[in-house]
Design a protein around this motif. Structure first.
Motif, PDB file in Angstrom:
ATOM      1  N   ALA A 195       0.835  -1.194   0.000  1.00 44.31           N
ATOM      2  CA  ALA A 195       0.000   0.000   0.000  1.00 44.31           C
ATOM      3  C   ALA A 195       0.871   1.245   0.000  1.00 44.31           C
ATOM      4  CB  ALA A 195      -0.924  -0.010   1.209  1.00 44.31           C
ATOM      5  N   GLN A 196       1.910   1.176   0.814  1.00 43.45           N
ATOM      6  CA  GLN A 196       2.799   2.334   0.890  1.00 43.45           C
ATOM      7  C   GLN A 196       3.457   2.581  -0.472  1.00 43.45           C
ATOM      8  OE1 GLN A 196       5.865   1.896   3.789  1.00 43.45           O
ATOM      9  NE2 GLN A 196       6.544   4.016   3.559  1.00 43.45           N
ATOM     10  N   ALA A 197       3.954   1.493  -1.096  1.00 43.61           N
ATOM     11  CA  ALA A 197       4.610   1.624  -2.398  1.00 43.61           C
ATOM     12  C   ALA A 197       3.637   2.184  -3.418  1.00 43.61           C
ATOM     13  CB  ALA A 197       5.131   0.271  -2.849  1.00 43.61           C
ATOM     14  N   CYS A 198       2.418   1.658  -3.387  1.00 42.83           N
ATOM     15  CA  CYS A 198       1.437   2.090  -4.377  1.00 42.83           C
ATOM     16  C   CYS A 198       1.105   3.562  -4.213  1.00 42.83           C
ATOM     17  CB  CYS A 198       0.164   1.265  -4.260  1.00 42.83           C
ATOM     18  SG  CYS A 198       0.417  -0.414  -4.842  1.00 42.83           S
ATOM     19  N   ARG A 199       1.006   4.002  -2.960  1.00 45.06           N
ATOM     20  CA  ARG A 199       0.711   5.417  -2.726  1.00 45.06           C
ATOM     21  C   ARG A 199       1.772   6.296  -3.371  1.00 45.06           C
ATOM     22  NH1 ARG A 199      -1.135   4.059   2.250  1.00 45.06           N
ATOM     23  NH2 ARG A 199       0.874   4.396   3.244  1.00 45.06           N
ATOM     24  N   THR A 200       3.044   5.967  -3.070  1.00 45.22           N
ATOM     25  CA  THR A 200       4.122   6.782  -3.624  1.00 45.22           C
ATOM     26  C   THR A 200       4.136   6.698  -5.149  1.00 45.22           C
ATOM     27  OG1 THR A 200       5.347   6.049  -1.698  1.00 45.22           O
ATOM     28  CG2 THR A 200       6.553   7.313  -3.326  1.00 45.22           C
ATOM     29  N   ALA A 201       4.023   5.481  -5.680  1.00 42.21           N
ATOM     30  CA  ALA A 201       4.058   5.309  -7.135  1.00 42.21           C
ATOM     31  C   ALA A 201       2.912   6.070  -7.782  1.00 42.21           C
ATOM     32  CB  ALA A 201       3.984   3.835  -7.486  1.00 42.21           C
ATOM     33  N   ALA A 202       1.733   5.962  -7.171  1.00 38.71           N
ATOM     34  CA  ALA A 202       0.570   6.621  -7.766  1.00 38.71           C
ATOM     35  C   ALA A 202       0.752   8.138  -7.758  1.00 38.71           C
ATOM     36  CB  ALA A 202      -0.693   6.223  -7.028  1.00 38.71           C
ATOM     37  N   SER A 203       1.247   8.665  -6.642  1.00 38.74           N
ATOM     38  CA  SER A 203       1.408  10.125  -6.617  1.00 38.74           C
ATOM     39  C   SER A 203       2.488  10.538  -7.611  1.00 38.74           C
ATOM     40  CB  SER A 203       1.707  10.616  -5.207  1.00 38.74           C
ATOM     41  OG  SER A 203       2.841   9.969  -4.706  1.00 38.74           O
ATOM     42  N   GLY A 204       3.529   9.698  -7.757  1.00 39.02           N
ATOM     43  CA  GLY A 204       4.563   9.998  -8.748  1.00 39.02           C
ATOM     44  C   GLY A 204       3.989   9.993 -10.152  1.00 39.02           C
ATOM     45  N   VAL A 205       3.201   8.968 -10.454  1.00 37.17           N
ATOM     46  CA  VAL A 205       2.607   8.877 -11.786  1.00 37.17           C
ATOM     47  C   VAL A 205       1.684  10.067 -12.031  1.00 37.17           C
ATOM     48  CG1 VAL A 205       0.971   7.571 -13.197  1.00 37.17           C
ATOM     49  CG2 VAL A 205       2.832   6.388 -12.046  1.00 37.17           C
ATOM     50  N   ALA A 206       0.917  10.423 -11.001  1.00 36.18           N
ATOM     51  CA  ALA A 206       0.015  11.571 -11.156  1.00 36.18           C
ATOM     52  C   ALA A 206       0.815  12.837 -11.442  1.00 36.18           C
ATOM     53  CB  ALA A 206      -0.831  11.740  -9.897  1.00 36.18           C
ATOM     54  N   ALA A 207       1.877  13.045 -10.675  1.00 34.38           N
ATOM     55  CA  ALA A 207       2.704  14.238 -10.888  1.00 34.38           C
ATOM     56  C   ALA A 207       3.315  14.202 -12.284  1.00 34.38           C
ATOM     57  CB  ALA A 207       3.797  14.317  -9.827  1.00 34.38           C
ATOM     58  N   GLY A 208       3.752  13.004 -12.712  1.00 35.38           N
ATOM     59  CA  GLY A 208       4.348  12.869 -14.037  1.00 35.38           C
ATOM     60  C   GLY A 208       3.355  13.199 -15.139  1.00 35.38           C
ATOM     61  N   LEU A 209       2.131  12.713 -14.973  1.00 30.52           N
ATOM     62  CA  LEU A 209       1.102  12.995 -15.979  1.00 30.52           C
ATOM     63  C   LEU A 209       0.833  14.483 -16.053  1.00 30.52           C
ATOM     64  CD1 LEU A 209      -1.473  10.108 -15.530  1.00 30.52           C
ATOM     65  CD2 LEU A 209       0.249  10.438 -17.307  1.00 30.52           C
ATOM     66  N   PHE A 210       0.776  15.089 -14.878  1.00 32.36           N
ATOM     67  CA  PHE A 210       0.590  16.534 -14.849  1.00 32.36           C
ATOM     68  C   PHE A 210       1.721  17.201 -15.640  1.00 32.36           C
ATOM     69  CE2 PHE A 210       1.248  20.671 -12.766  1.00 32.36           C
ATOM     70  CZ  PHE A 210       0.013  21.224 -13.029  1.00 32.36           C
ATOM     71  N   GLY A 211       2.959  16.744 -15.368  1.00 26.74           N
ATOM     72  CA  GLY A 211       4.113  17.288 -16.084  1.00 26.74           C
ATOM     73  C   GLY A 211       3.982  17.098 -17.586  1.00 26.74           C
ATOM     74  N   VAL A 212       3.544  15.912 -17.983  1.00 27.36           N
ATOM     75  CA  VAL A 212       3.383  15.624 -19.410  1.00 27.36           C
ATOM     76  C   VAL A 212       2.407  16.603 -20.043  1.00 27.36           C
ATOM     77  CG1 VAL A 212       2.349  13.993 -21.025  1.00 27.36           C
ATOM     78  CG2 VAL A 212       4.017  13.195 -19.361  1.00 27.36           C
ATOM     79  N   PHE A 213       1.279  16.830 -19.357  1.00 30.75           N
ATOM     80  CA  PHE A 213       0.293  17.731 -19.934  1.00 30.75           C
ATOM     81  C   PHE A 213       0.793  19.160 -19.981  1.00 30.75           C
ATOM     82  CE2 PHE A 213      -2.504  14.137 -19.031  1.00 30.75           C
ATOM     83  CZ  PHE A 213      -3.105  14.041 -20.279  1.00 30.75           C
ATOM     84  N   VAL A 214       1.515  19.555 -18.931  1.00 33.84           N
ATOM     85  CA  VAL A 214       2.077  20.908 -18.946  1.00 33.84           C
ATOM     86  C   VAL A 214       3.042  21.056 -20.114  1.00 33.84           C
ATOM     87  CG1 VAL A 214       3.618  22.477 -17.723  1.00 33.84           C
ATOM     88  CG2 VAL A 214       1.753  21.349 -16.493  1.00 33.84           C
ATOM     89  N   ILE A 215       3.926  20.065 -20.262  1.00 38.41           N
ATOM     90  CA  ILE A 215       4.923  20.156 -21.333  1.00 38.41           C
ATOM     91  C   ILE A 215       4.243  20.123 -22.693  1.00 38.41           C
ATOM     92  CG2 ILE A 215       6.789  18.877 -22.457  1.00 38.41           C
ATOM     93  CD1 ILE A 215       7.916  18.340 -19.740  1.00 38.41           C
TER      94      ILE A 215
END
Lengths: 892, 112
Positions: free
Chosen positions: A808-828
């Motif tokens: 659960a802990q790993a998934c939380r971090t991974a999910a927030s990372g993926v979310a931040a990355g997607l945000f970055g992708v859309f910004v770029i």
């Protein structure tokens, strides 16, 4: 300053100094003993007493030495030793950190070096920024670049004030040089002034002088042909070779610059007094180059030239009325057509460097936390904060130094690879990319700063922790201080986000490459070969001879066993061709210069069948469309649709306008359209369809001849036989190239493939780093919660629930990372807009047919990353499940 | 720890000044300097080698004294220190500064 020299001298003779000091101190003691003896003490007692009186001799010596050597030096050496020892004890950490940083440094430095030499570095000529290209453009909005007559060049040279000199560069032709074998060489005619303007280094012989010019029988050769055909003979000057049957004397060898045009094999010196050159309507110069006088502004030089050109045009009205003069720096003129890939990869490599730094920061942070007990003990023993920080800074440097060295070695290797492996045309100056010192320094500074700052910052946190607590529980709960957790999670999230962005980029390139490989080309590629021929020389003076040679070559190639069909053309698909302007005679004429344009290709009737090109309307050429018969043309679907919308183009007339002064392609005149052929890719696989005008080869033969053959066997295997057959048509003419058509398609995609390779390797490295980061971080997190898990298991929690807690802990971090990355992708994606395409959303410099936020790619990149992140947690999670409650609890 | 290793507290920098002063009369070796200081101060200043030799090294480093090996009066090999021109200048400056300081301290002691 003097003091520094004395210190240095001390360093050099430190051994002697130590001996001197020892001798001096012994002398001191001996004098003391003598004094005691003189006072009546027995020699033995005196010796002992004097020794005792001396006190701590070692300390005295140490202090005396310390005067010379700042004690900091010794401490530094101690710190370095300690740092190295620490790394050796933790080789996994050391290797991962060093390799990660090195990869970051290497990619950034490599890509920046390429970008710098392509985009920003001045030309490698003395005062290269004063070299300009002068062009003359015809009237109209997009007036075509026109030839300049030799007479104009001479007048410009005589009248313009802003230039040291002006020179004319004429057409570049392929000709045949005989030196035992027949070699196809590129010959460019230039005025003698071109050499002094360009300032090319002379490798052998000399540059042409005044007396050399008449007759045009002297030439300067380029370095490459000198090395290839004359094995770099230093005594080449004065040698006479036969080019197209004419003797030419070589006077010297120059080293030209790759990728700047002007890199012919032969430079034939133009005789400026010849009537051909002096012809006011002549085609002497395809390009005019000049060297601006120092301090002269380019725009001023341009308006001066414009005034002169307008005066000349007034004087000779049927010449170049309404032409505008353009002056451009040579560097800009030959700048990369599309610099976007370089900027893009510059950005991607910066992301990779950032990722490397984040990764190492995370590793260092974790390491510092593990060493918390050590720091606490040192603090308890009275170790100063300053000493600790200094030591950690040194440890950071110990890490950064090998990383930077490795990184620069990797860069040197990568650049060597780049110089030889770049697909042709991918970069202009690919063969001359130096390792850029400034960027190497920058990358080193960034990595060193990461290693150092993240090495000691956590200690500042650590120091705030109560020593009693840390020492009391054996440091087991240390990592749970929320501040650290948050910092570490933030770093991990950033890492996952950055990786996602690179992964997404790679996905876009992969998708667009796959789309490119499935683009309909409009012709068959399998089992086809292309034979490029060129005729020149005294025996081939006109169209009749060119045609005869082409027919002979086609017949010979068709006779090769395995060849089913063959046809001659001016160029094969993907090989481009000359541009012409045309009008529809029964419509109002557009203003001069604004006529529609099309690519011109000529071919024999069998061409369409041989290549499998579809005839959409009307008929293909036939043998009846010969030299004397009515002139006919075929057009492609794009031309039919844009020029004759809603009409049937078959039977209509188009007229090629005489205003392009190209040599053989410009024969003006009216042509009747007899057929419409399907669009084919004419220049490049990812091109946008544009007009094509096709003419029967027999009605307009060209000296450039391309024979296309359909074969029944493996096309690669038949190449030698086809080459031999083509050569047999005239052994004195060279066969320029024989290749399977498929390999031409493949090399058309070389740039896209290379881009894909680059971005994929970036993304793989990023993914690997993310793996290591997630794994390291998660195992640490599990390790820290060991006790908690132990208690849980003791209280009856199932193994499964422990594992899921860890996941659960790993998934939380991974999910927030993926979310931040997607945000970055859309910004770029939003910021870049359509910068990666030549035509929005469709075609491109970089991407083809795939949207910047392609949902498939987004989904794929996100799920790959999630899977990898969770997989990297599997090992630590299993470790958590195996926690033995008895052992953990006993440790309480 | 020998008694001689506990010199009376000197004002910072005074040892350098005193050593320079002893060398005005002529070259001396380390032991000679210590003896001279002891005699002249009537046994008040007993400079131990643990402060004397670092001080001498400091003076060497600054170029205020020169060290040369020679034979002592007892025929032993000894390093003789000589005042350099720079050292002489330094002595003047330090002496002036010291006197200013002592004067100031005296003023305070008398008037406060």
């Amino acid at each position: 300053m003097l003091k520094l020299l004395r210190r240095a001298a001390f360093w050099m003779h430190s051994r002697r100094h130590a001996d001197d000091l020892a001798a001096e101190l012994e002398h001191h003691r001996a004098e003391g003993q003598s004094a005691l003896e003189a006072g009546g003490v027995s020699p033995a007692d005196a010796a002992a007493l004097s020794r005792r009186a001396m006190g701590n001799v070692a300390l005295a010596r140490e202090d005396a030495r310390g005067v010379w050597i700042a004690p900091a030096f010794d401490a530094l050496r101690r710190d370095v030793t300690y740092g190295v020892r620490g790394l050796r004890r933790d080789p996994g950490f050391a290797i991962v950190a060093i390799v990660t940083l090195a990869l970051g440094v290497a990619t950034t430095t490599t890509v920046f070096s390429v970008a710098d030499s392509e985009l920003w570095r001045p030309l490698p000529f003395p005062a290269g920024d004063r070299l300009v290209v002068i062009s003359s453009r015809g009237p109209g909005v997009n007036g075509a670049y026109d030839y300049v007559s030799g007479a104009d060049v001479l007048d410009w040279r005589a009248m313009a004030h802003g230039f040291d000199d002006i020179g004319a560069v004429g057409r570049t032709d392929r000709r045949v040089m005989r030196t035992g074998t027949s070699e196809s060489v590129r010959v460019t005619s230039v005025t003698a002034t071109v050499f002094s303007i360009m300032g090319w280094p002379v490798l052998a012989g000399r540059l042409p002088e005044r007396g050399d010019e008449p007759g045009g029988q002297t030439a300067v050769i380029g370095e490459r042909v000198w090395r290839r055909l004359f094995s770099g003979d230093p005594a080449i000057a004065g040698r006479t070779v036969t080019v197209d049957g004419q003797p030419i004397t070589i006077v010297g060898v120059v080293k030209t610059v790759d990728g700047l045009g002007y890199d012919a094999d032969f430079f034939e010196v133009i005789d400026p007094s010849s009537p051909e050159f002096r012809n006011r309507n002549g085609l002497a110069a395809t390009s005019v180059i000049g060297r601006l006088r120092a301090g002269i502004d380019m725009t001023a030089a341009r308006s001066d030239l414009q005034a002169i050109a307008s005066r000349i045009a007034d004087e000779y009205p049927d010449g170049r009325t309404g032409h505008t003069i353009e002056v451009q720096r040579l560097a800009d003129y030959y700048a990369l057509f599309n610099p976007r890939p370089l900027y893009f990869f510059l950005g991607a490599s910066a992301v990779l460097l950032l990722l490397a730094c984040t990764n190492v920061a995370n590793l260092l942070l974790a390491r510092a936390l593990n060493r918390r007990r050590e720091f606490a003990i040192r603090g308890a023993l009275g170790g100063g904060l300053g000493t600790l920080v200094r030591q950690l800074i040194v440890e950071g440097a110990v890490l950064a130094a090998p990383a930077c060295t490795l990184g620069l070695l990797l860069t040197a290797w990568a650049l060597a690879l780049v110089r030889t492996r770049f697909p042709p045309g991918y970069v202009q100056r690919g063969t001359q990319i130096p390792l850029d010192g400034r960027v190497a320094l920058f990358a080193i500074a960034v990595t060193a700063a990461t290693a150092i700052v993240f090495g000691f910052v956590p200690v500042l946190f650590a120091r705030r922790v109560d020593l009693n607590v840390t020492l009391g529980d054996g440091g087991r709960t240390a990592g749970r201080a929320p501040g650290h957790r948050r910092l570490r999670d933030a770093l991990l999230t950033a890492q996952i986000a950055l990786t996602l962005m690179l992964l997404f980029g790679a996905g876009l390139f992969l998708r667009s490459y796959l789309l490119l490989t499935h683009v309909p080309l409009g012709f068959e590629t399998g089992r086809r070969i292309v034979v490029n021929l060129v005729v020149s020389g005294p025996r081939y003076t006109g169209e009749a001879q060119w045609l005869a040679y082409a027919r002979d070559a086609v017949a010979r190639i068709r006779a090769v066993p395995g060849v089913a069909e063959a046809a001659a053309a001016s160029s094969a698909p993907l090989e481009s061709g000359p541009l012409i302007h045309f009008v529809v005679p029964d419509r109002p004429r557009p203003p001069a210069g604004d006529e529609p344009r099309g690519l011109l290709r000529t071919m024999e009737p069998d061409y369409f069948r041989t290549l499998g090109i579809r005839i959409v309307r009307g008929r293909a050429f036939t043998l009846a469309d010969a030299a004397g018969s009515p002139r006919v043309a075929m057009v492609n679907e794009t031309l039919a649709r844009t020029i004759f919308p809603g009409e049937d183009p078959v039977g209509r007339t188009i007229e090629i306008t005489p205003r392009t002064r190209a040599a053989w392609a410009d024969r003006p005149g009216r042509l009747t359209i007899v057929g419409v052929l399907a669009d084919i890719k004419q220049v490049d696989v990812h091109e946008i369809a544009f007009n094509e005008v096709s003419l029967p080869f027999a009605q307009r033969p060209s000296p450039l001849i391309t024979v296309i053959a359909r074969v029944n066997v493996d096309p690669g295997a038949i190449v030698p036989a086809a080459r031999a057959a083509a050569a047999a048509a005239d052994p004195s003419l060279p066969v320029r190239r024989v290749v399977p058509l498929e390999s031409m398609v493949s090399s058309s995609l070389a740039g896209a493939r290379f881009n894909l390779l680059l971005i994929t390797s970036f993304a793989s490295v990023a993914l690997l780093m993310a793996c290591v980061g997630v794994y390291g971080s998660m195992s640490r997190a599990v390790g820290e919660r060991r006790r908690e898990f132990g208690v849980r298991v003791a209280l009856g929690a199932s193994r499964r629930s422990i594992v899921s807690a860890a996941f659960a802990q790993a998934c939380r971090t991974a999910a927030s990372g993926v979310a931040a990355g997607l945000f970055g992708v859309f910004v770029i994606a939003r910021v870049l807009g359509n910068a990666l395409y030549l035509v929005a959303g469709k075609h491109g410099g970089l991407l083809y047919g795939v949207g910047m936020t392609d949902p498939l790619v987004v989904g794929l990149a996100g799920s790959i990353l999630l899977v990898v992140a969770i997989a990297a947690t599997a090992v630590p999670a299993r470790a958590a499940a195996r926690v033995d409650p008895l052992i953990t609890l006993r440790a309480e | 720890m020998g008694l001689t290793n506990q010199p009376p507290d000197l004002l910072p920098g005074t040892l350098d000044l005193l050593i320079l002063r002893t060398l005005v009369a002529g070259p001396l070796h380390g032991y000679g300097i210590a003896e001279r200081l002891k005699i002249l101060s009537q046994d008040v200043l007993q400079v131990g080698e643990s402060s004397l030799y670092p001080a001498l090294q400091r003076l060497l480093l600054n170029g205020w004294v020169k060290g040369e090996w020679g034979a002592s009066e007892n025929n032993r090999r000894a390093r003789y220190y000589t005042l350099t021109a720079a050292g002489r200048k330094r002595l003047g400056a330090e002496r002036a500064e010291f006197e200013r300081l002592v004067f100031a301290i005296q003023r305070v002691l008398e008037m406060a």
